[in-house]
Design a protein around this motif. Structure first.
Motif, short mmCIF file in Angstrom:
data_model
loop_
_atom_site.label_atom_id
_atom_site.label_comp_id
_atom_site.label_asym_id
_atom_site.label_seq_id
_atom_site.Cartn_x
_atom_site.Cartn_y
_atom_site.Cartn_z
N TYR A 1 -23.38 26.61 49.63
CA TYR A 1 -23.79 25.57 50.56
C TYR A 1 -22.80 25.48 51.73
O TYR A 1 -23.21 25.38 52.88
CB TYR A 1 -23.90 24.22 49.86
CG TYR A 1 -24.19 23.09 50.81
CD1 TYR A 1 -25.48 22.90 51.31
CD2 TYR A 1 -23.18 22.25 51.24
CE1 TYR A 1 -25.75 21.88 52.21
CE2 TYR A 1 -23.44 21.23 52.14
CZ TYR A 1 -24.73 21.04 52.62
OH TYR A 1 -24.99 20.03 53.51
N ASN A 2 -21.52 25.52 51.41
CA ASN A 2 -20.49 25.45 52.46
C ASN A 2 -20.60 26.63 53.43
O ASN A 2 -20.43 26.46 54.63
CB ASN A 2 -19.09 25.41 51.85
CG ASN A 2 -18.81 24.08 51.19
OD1 ASN A 2 -19.47 23.08 51.45
ND2 ASN A 2 -17.82 24.07 50.30
N GLU A 3 -20.85 27.82 52.90
CA GLU A 3 -21.00 29.00 53.77
C GLU A 3 -22.24 28.88 54.64
O GLU A 3 -22.21 29.23 55.81
CB GLU A 3 -21.04 30.29 52.93
CG GLU A 3 -19.71 30.70 52.36
CD GLU A 3 -18.65 30.90 53.45
OE1 GLU A 3 -18.94 31.58 54.46
OE2 GLU A 3 -17.54 30.37 53.28
N GLU A 4 -23.33 28.38 54.07
CA GLU A 4 -24.55 28.18 54.85
C GLU A 4 -24.32 27.14 55.94
O GLU A 4 -24.78 27.32 57.08
CB GLU A 4 -25.70 27.73 53.94
CG GLU A 4 -26.25 28.83 53.06
CD GLU A 4 -27.33 28.33 52.11
OE1 GLU A 4 -27.98 27.29 52.40
OE2 GLU A 4 -27.52 28.97 51.07
N GLN A 5 -23.62 26.07 55.60
CA GLN A 5 -23.33 25.01 56.57
C GLN A 5 -22.43 25.55 57.70
O GLN A 5 -22.65 25.26 58.87
CB GLN A 5 -22.67 23.83 55.87
CG GLN A 5 -22.61 22.58 56.69
CD GLN A 5 -24.00 22.03 57.03
OE1 GLN A 5 -24.93 22.14 56.26
NE2 GLN A 5 -24.13 21.46 58.21
N LYS A 6 -21.44 26.34 57.31
CA LYS A 6 -20.53 26.93 58.30
C LYS A 6 -21.30 27.86 59.24
O LYS A 6 -21.12 27.82 60.45
CB LYS A 6 -19.42 27.70 57.59
CG LYS A 6 -18.40 28.30 58.52
CD LYS A 6 -17.28 28.99 57.76
CE LYS A 6 -16.26 29.55 58.72
NZ LYS A 6 -15.14 30.17 58.03
N GLU A 7 -22.19 28.67 58.68
CA GLU A 7 -23.00 29.58 59.48
C GLU A 7 -23.92 28.81 60.42
O GLU A 7 -24.07 29.18 61.60
CB GLU A 7 -23.82 30.51 58.57
CG GLU A 7 -24.57 31.59 59.29
CD GLU A 7 -23.67 32.60 59.99
OE1 GLU A 7 -24.12 33.17 61.01
OE2 GLU A 7 -22.53 32.81 59.55
N LEU A 8 -24.53 27.74 59.94
CA LEU A 8 -25.40 26.91 60.77
C LEU A 8 -24.60 26.28 61.93
O LEU A 8 -25.06 26.28 63.07
CB LEU A 8 -26.05 25.82 59.92
CG LEU A 8 -27.01 24.87 60.62
CD1 LEU A 8 -28.19 25.64 61.22
CD2 LEU A 8 -27.50 23.82 59.65
#
Length: 185
Positions: free
Chosen positions: A5-12
């Protein structure tokens, strides 16, 4: 799961910042755009901006690196001839047409050249050359190729990327054939 989730949020967040910078650069001189403007347009805080990037220049460089990595990863395992090597590169650039046209119109186009040199230096380890040369000669040759490719890409962008990737590959693949014969797996 939290890391995912953190990686997805960072990418977003990173994508939002990059898109916001390009949107702003379409209507305003790149050098007059502030981090606050980009963060506001992206819908993130200045703190979120600085968690992901050191500067606006860093946003552009990271985007170029991502595009170059996308290109590198799109190459097949088998050797690729010069035509396909260049055609795939121009296809990759065309997918990011809005980004490149905007950056070339701004005063930050030199970032493209510096990232292109850096990319070619790392990518050259996979290239199969038909002449042996010293590391110094190789370094100068990469900078020479990067400068020529940079100017071809700039002209292509300034013209609205009208020519197809195939046409662009035909225009330049013979120029690089005197040194590069393909890519090794």
């Amino acid at each position: 799961m939290s890391n995912s989730y953190n990686e997805e949020q960072k990418e977003l967040t990173r994508n939002s910042i990059s898109q916001a910078l390009i949107l702003l650069a379409k209507n305003k001189d790149y050098n007059k755009i502030s981090v606050s403007e980009v963060a506001n347009k992206a819908g993130v805080s200045r703190m979120a901006f600085y968690r992901n990037y050191d500067s606006l220049e860093d946003v552009v460089k990271c985007q170029i690196r991502e595009i170059n990595n996308k290109y590198r990863n799109s190459l097949t395992e088998e050797d690729v001839d010069n035509f396909n090597l260049t055609r795939i590169y121009f296809e990759t650039l065309r997918q990011e047409q809005d980004f490149f046209i905007t950056i070339f119109k701004s005063t930050s186009a030199i970032l493209i050249l510096s990232e292109l040199v850096e990319f070619l230096e790392s990518f050259s380890e996979k290239l199969v050359c038909n002449i042996e040369c010293s590391p110094k000669y190789r370094s100068y040759n990469i900078k020479f190729l990067a400068g020529g490719l940079f100017n071809v890409i700039r002209s292509w962008c300034n013209g609205g990327m009208i020519e197809s990737a195939d046409e662009m590959a035909l225009l330049i693949c013979d120029r690089i054939s005197s040194h590069i014969v393909g890519v090794s797996s």
